[in-house]
Design a protein around this motif. Structure first.
Motif, mmCIF file in Angstrom:
data_model
loop_
_atom_site.group_PDB
_atom_site.id
_atom_site.type_symbol
_atom_site.label_atom_id
_atom_site.label_comp_id
_atom_site.label_asym_id
_atom_site.label_seq_id
_atom_site.Cartn_x
_atom_site.Cartn_y
_atom_site.Cartn_z
ATOM 1 N N ASP A 134 0.817 -1.213 0.000
ATOM 2 C CA ASP A 134 0.000 0.000 0.000
ATOM 3 C C ASP A 134 0.853 1.267 0.000
ATOM 4 O O ASP A 134 0.549 2.241 -0.706
ATOM 5 C CB ASP A 134 -0.928 0.025 1.217
ATOM 6 N N GLU A 167 0.908 4.146 -2.862
ATOM 7 C CA GLU A 167 0.643 5.562 -2.540
ATOM 8 C C GLU A 167 1.687 6.460 -3.198
ATOM 9 O O GLU A 167 1.349 7.481 -3.807
ATOM 10 C CB GLU A 167 0.667 5.748 -1.020
ATOM 11 N N ALA A 199 -9.495 1.634 -3.962
ATOM 12 C CA ALA A 199 -8.889 1.791 -2.635
ATOM 13 C C ALA A 199 -9.954 1.846 -1.548
ATOM 14 O O ALA A 199 -9.766 1.306 -0.447
ATOM 15 C CB ALA A 199 -8.025 3.053 -2.608
ATOM 16 N N SER A 200 -11.081 2.488 -1.846
ATOM 17 C CA SER A 200 -12.178 2.571 -0.876
ATOM 18 C C SER A 200 -12.784 1.191 -0.625
ATOM 19 O O SER A 200 -13.075 0.833 0.521
ATOM 20 C CB SER A 200 -13.261 3.534 -1.371
ATOM 21 N N HIS A 219 -11.338 -1.691 -0.954
ATOM 22 C CA HIS A 219 -10.363 -2.552 -0.278
ATOM 23 C C HIS A 219 -9.948 -2.008 1.087
ATOM 24 O O HIS A 219 -9.056 -2.583 1.717
ATOM 25 C CB HIS A 219 -9.126 -2.734 -1.158
ATOM 26 N N HIS A 220 -10.552 -0.898 1.499
ATOM 27 C CA HIS A 220 -10.224 -0.242 2.777
ATOM 28 C C HIS A 220 -8.732 0.084 2.872
ATOM 29 O O HIS A 220 -8.111 -0.060 3.925
ATOM 30 C CB HIS A 220 -10.659 -1.103 3.965
ATOM 31 N N ASN A 221 -8.176 0.504 1.743
ATOM 32 C CA ASN A 221 -6.766 0.897 1.668
ATOM 33 C C ASN A 221 -6.676 2.390 2.011
ATOM 34 O O ASN A 221 -6.701 3.251 1.135
ATOM 35 C CB ASN A 221 -6.241 0.604 0.254
ATOM 36 N N THR A 222 -6.588 2.700 3.298
ATOM 37 C CA THR A 222 -6.664 4.101 3.743
ATOM 38 C C THR A 222 -5.474 4.933 3.275
ATOM 39 O O THR A 222 -5.605 6.128 3.021
ATOM 40 C CB THR A 222 -6.756 4.178 5.284
ATOM 41 N N THR A 223 -4.313 4.294 3.149
ATOM 42 C CA THR A 223 -3.104 5.021 2.729
ATOM 43 C C THR A 223 -3.292 5.602 1.330
ATOM 44 O O THR A 223 -3.081 6.797 1.104
ATOM 45 C CB THR A 223 -1.883 4.081 2.740
ATOM 46 N N CYS A 224 -3.692 4.743 0.391
ATOM 47 C CA CYS A 224 -3.909 5.203 -0.987
ATOM 48 C C CYS A 224 -5.148 6.080 -1.095
ATOM 49 O O CYS A 224 -5.179 7.020 -1.893
ATOM 50 C CB CYS A 224 -4.048 4.010 -1.933
ATOM 51 N N GLN A 225 -6.159 5.759 -0.313
ATOM 52 C CA GLN A 225 -7.420 6.511 -0.359
ATOM 53 C C GLN A 225 -7.175 7.998 -0.080
ATOM 54 O O GLN A 225 -7.670 8.870 -0.802
ATOM 55 C CB GLN A 225 -8.363 5.931 0.689
#
Length: 198
Positions: free
Chosen positions: A2, A6, A36-37, A39-45
């Motif tokens: 992730d 980013e 990203a949303s 997959h709950h990928n907060t870093t990239c989101q």
């Protein structure tokens, strides 16, 4: 991966902006943000949301930027650096939509979240916009931001505006606007300063 993704998104957006092809990247950024949303990928989101807001502001698509703000939420686990950028973009959008109190609140938070020893350019950008928003609210900004050794020269055009408004001298205000017009246009603050004249 992730954290690597980013960085890739951030530098891709920067490279496209430098190449003058930022519009071509908008659809891929939207698709990546959606993924990203999911997959709950907060870093990239967080990074993608900031890249999209910057993209919309670059092309003066303020309505679309406002819709994006209203339909998304900034991830709580994101870094302070990304949060500071998000608050700055939110403050700029709110200021352009005449929501000066909300803009002032966002810009104050962006100043607090910004790195203290680094990112001088970012902090100056926030202070410049914040000074104009305060003037639009009928308040006079604190002198400390104009007196700091590192910010004295870049903030000089804004100090002249503040002094003209504080004294109520329309001729001094007009002179400051004409003298530093290129600086205000480069900072993307010229339209807000025209409102301030009224």
């Amino acid at each position: 991966l992730d954290a690597i993704a980013e960085k890739v998104y951030f530098y891709a957006a920067w490279a496209f902006e430098q190449g003058g092809q930022l519009a071509a990247l908008r659809s891929p950024l939207l698709a990546a943000h959606r993924t990203a949303s999911l997959h709950h990928n907060t870093t990239c989101q967080a990074t993608l949301l900031n890249a999209l807001l910057r993209n919309y502001l670059h092309y003066k698509l303020f309505d679309q930027a406002e819709k994006l703000l209203s339909k998304t939420t900034f991830p709580e686990q994101a870094s302070n650096v990304q949060l500071a950028r998000y608050l700055y973009y939110t403050g700029r959008i709110k200021a352009l939509q005449l929501e000066y109190s909300e803009a002032h609140r966002c810009l104050l938070q962006a100043q607090r979240k910004a790195p203290g020893s680094k990112a001088l350019g970012f902090r100056l950008t926030v202070h410049k916009l914040g000074a104009i928003v305060q003037l639009l609210l009928g308040e006079i900004p604190e002198r400390a931001i104009f007196r700091h050794p590192q910010s004295r020269a870049p903030m000089l055009p804004y100090l002249q505006l503040v002094q003209a408004v504080r004294l109520g001298h329309l001729s001094a205000f007009r002179t400051a606007m004409e003298t530093h017009a290129k600086t205000f246009v480069a900072d993307c603050n010229y339209t807000l300063i025209i409102r301030l004249r009224q």
